[in-house]
Enzyme design. Structure first.
Site, PDB file in Angstrom:
ATOM      1  N   GLU A  35       0.823  -1.209   0.000  1.00  0.00           N
ATOM      2  CA  GLU A  35       0.000   0.000   0.000  1.00  0.00           C
ATOM      3  C   GLU A  35       0.859   1.262   0.000  1.00  0.00           C
ATOM      4  OE1 GLU A  35      -3.361   0.548  -0.228  1.00  0.00           O
ATOM      5  OE2 GLU A  35      -3.386  -1.564  -0.795  1.00  0.00           O
ATOM      6  N   CYS A 190     -12.258   2.075 -14.440  1.00  0.00           N
ATOM      7  CA  CYS A 190     -12.591   3.492 -14.244  1.00  0.00           C
ATOM      8  C   CYS A 190     -11.299   4.306 -14.174  1.00  0.00           C
ATOM      9  CB  CYS A 190     -13.417   3.663 -12.970  1.00  0.00           C
ATOM     10  SG  CYS A 190     -14.219   5.285 -12.824  1.00  0.00           S
ATOM     11  N   CYS A 197     -16.119   2.219 -19.829  1.00  0.00           N
ATOM     12  CA  CYS A 197     -17.435   2.211 -19.181  1.00  0.00           C
ATOM     13  C   CYS A 197     -18.285   1.003 -19.604  1.00  0.00           C
ATOM     14  CB  CYS A 197     -18.182   3.501 -19.496  1.00  0.00           C
ATOM     15  SG  CYS A 197     -17.388   4.973 -18.811  1.00  0.00           S
ATOM     16  N   CYS A 200     -17.871  -1.759 -17.212  1.00  0.00           N
ATOM     17  CA  CYS A 200     -18.035  -1.410 -15.802  1.00  0.00           C
ATOM     18  C   CYS A 200     -19.340  -1.968 -15.241  1.00  0.00           C
ATOM     19  CB  CYS A 200     -18.010   0.106 -15.629  1.00  0.00           C
ATOM     20  SG  CYS A 200     -18.193   0.629 -13.905  1.00  0.00           S
ATOM     21  N   CYS A 206     -24.248   4.871 -12.534  1.00  0.00           N
ATOM     22  CA  CYS A 206     -23.256   5.946 -12.533  1.00  0.00           C
ATOM     23  C   CYS A 206     -23.860   7.229 -13.121  1.00  0.00           C
ATOM     24  CB  CYS A 206     -22.027   5.512 -13.332  1.00  0.00           C
ATOM     25  SG  CYS A 206     -20.725   6.760 -13.409  1.00  0.00           S
TER      26      CYS A 206
END
Length: 348
Positions: A35, A190, A197, A200, A206
């Site tokens: 991370e 995204c 899209c 997605c 959205c």
């Protein structure tokens, strides 16, 4: 579990990435390192660094016992070196104060150097299976587009709104997979430019997709012209073909890293004599190049200096005399490493 979480998890089960190095043999330590490395850095760039880092520092005890120079060496080229210094500080705190056991509560994690709320959330959800939201750049992009949220996501009012949404969407069950899924969606579908899209799972919910305004979100930070600073890298070269590297102060740019002495003024001969006991025989000026930080540009002019009479040719505190193709395992600033490689190719 919300429909949002269900749809995202269904997509992740079928299409999400599950074989990234940090997704295997999951431990709080491995999640933490990944991370931190992934902050402002692409996955493809991080993978080889993560693998080499974990191979050399397989656990937090090994990391804490190591020298900071060694840690910075394995970070060289990854940038944002404060991340590596904070990792080292946190590793020592966890070993000294928590018996090398990674803390498993949000407040304690956030109190450690370099661990913010989102990183802590990723550690808790992925490694400890605790339903804790995250809000990294990928998640911000997904949520601002999903809800057509105006304003720069770094502004507190916008960020607070995004944290509320992220908290509401994070499910109790499969929270680790959900955290991986929402990051993965932002990283692979995204995306910042040319989002896919059609692939997605959230497209019909959205708002920005329905409005045809995907490109407007998230709204960027107002641009400011970066100032330009100038310096010279003094590349001192002795009769043995060795170059001088100097350890930088712990704070400031490239803090704690090794590099060429930098001196912005033209009277470097006197500087070399007084500080390094080096008499300048001849010198030549290399081509200026630019290194950009987040807040300014640094224009660097390399000055190749042939010297005589210098300090000892062994490591001496904050100085190292070494061959360009035999650099000790120390942390190097990216432009220094670049110059060393070029010097080695053309000289030896």
């Amino acid at each position: 579990m919300s429909d949002f979480a269900k749809g995202l998890l269904n997509w992740f089960d079928g299409f999400g990435r599950k074989n990234l190095p940090w997704q295997k043999n999951i431990t709080p330590y491995r999640v933490w390192i990944s991370e931190i490395m992934l902050q402002q850095t692409q996955v493809a760039t991080v993978i080889p660094y993560f693998e080499k880092f974990i191979a050399h520092f397989p656990d937090i005890q090994t990391l804490a016992k190591s020298e900071l120079d060694t840690v910075l060496h394995f970070w060289t080229g990854l940038g944002y070196y404060a991340r590596a210094r904070n990792i080292y500080k946190s590793a020592n705190i966890i070993v000294d104060h928590f018996a090398a056991e990674f803390p498993s509560d949000l407040d304690t994690l956030i109190s450690l150097p370099g661990i913010g709320r989102s990183t802590a959330g990723a550690i808790l959800s992925i490694a400890f299976q605790k339903a804790t939201p995250i809000l990294d750049g990928n998640v911000k992009r997904v949520l601002t587009r999903l809800h057509a949220i105006s304003g720069y996501p770094g502004e507190k009012s916008v960020e607070d709104k995004l944290w509320k949404l992220a908290s509401g969407y994070t499910p109790e069950k499969r929270c680790a997979d959900f955290t991986q899924a929402i990051m993965d969606l932002g990283a692979t579908i995204c995306t910042r430019a040319q989002p896919n899209c059609n692939a997605c799972p959230l497209q019909f919910d959205c708002l920005s997709y329905q409005e045809g305004s995907i490109s407007l979100y998230p709204q960027p930070k107002a641009k400011t012209k970066l100032p330009v600073k100038n310096t010279q890298f003094l590349i001192l070269w002795n009769e043995k073909g060795q170059l001088l590297l100097e350890k930088r102060p712990p704070m400031g740019i490239w803090g704690g890293l090794w590099g060429f002495p930098d001196y912005p003024q033209s009277d470097f001969a006197e500087h070399c004599r007084l500080k390094y006991g080096a008499e300048v025989i001849t010198y030549s000026t290399g081509q200026l190049f630019r290194h950009t930080f987040s807040h300014y540009h640094l224009d660097i002019t390399p000055v190749f200096i042939d010297i005589a009479h210098h300090r000892k040719d062994v490591m001496e505190g904050d100085l190292i005399w070494c061959l360009a193709n035999e650099i000790p395992q120390v942390g190097l600033a990216a432009p220094v490493k670049k110059l060393l490689l070029e010097f080695a190719k053309t000289t030896y």
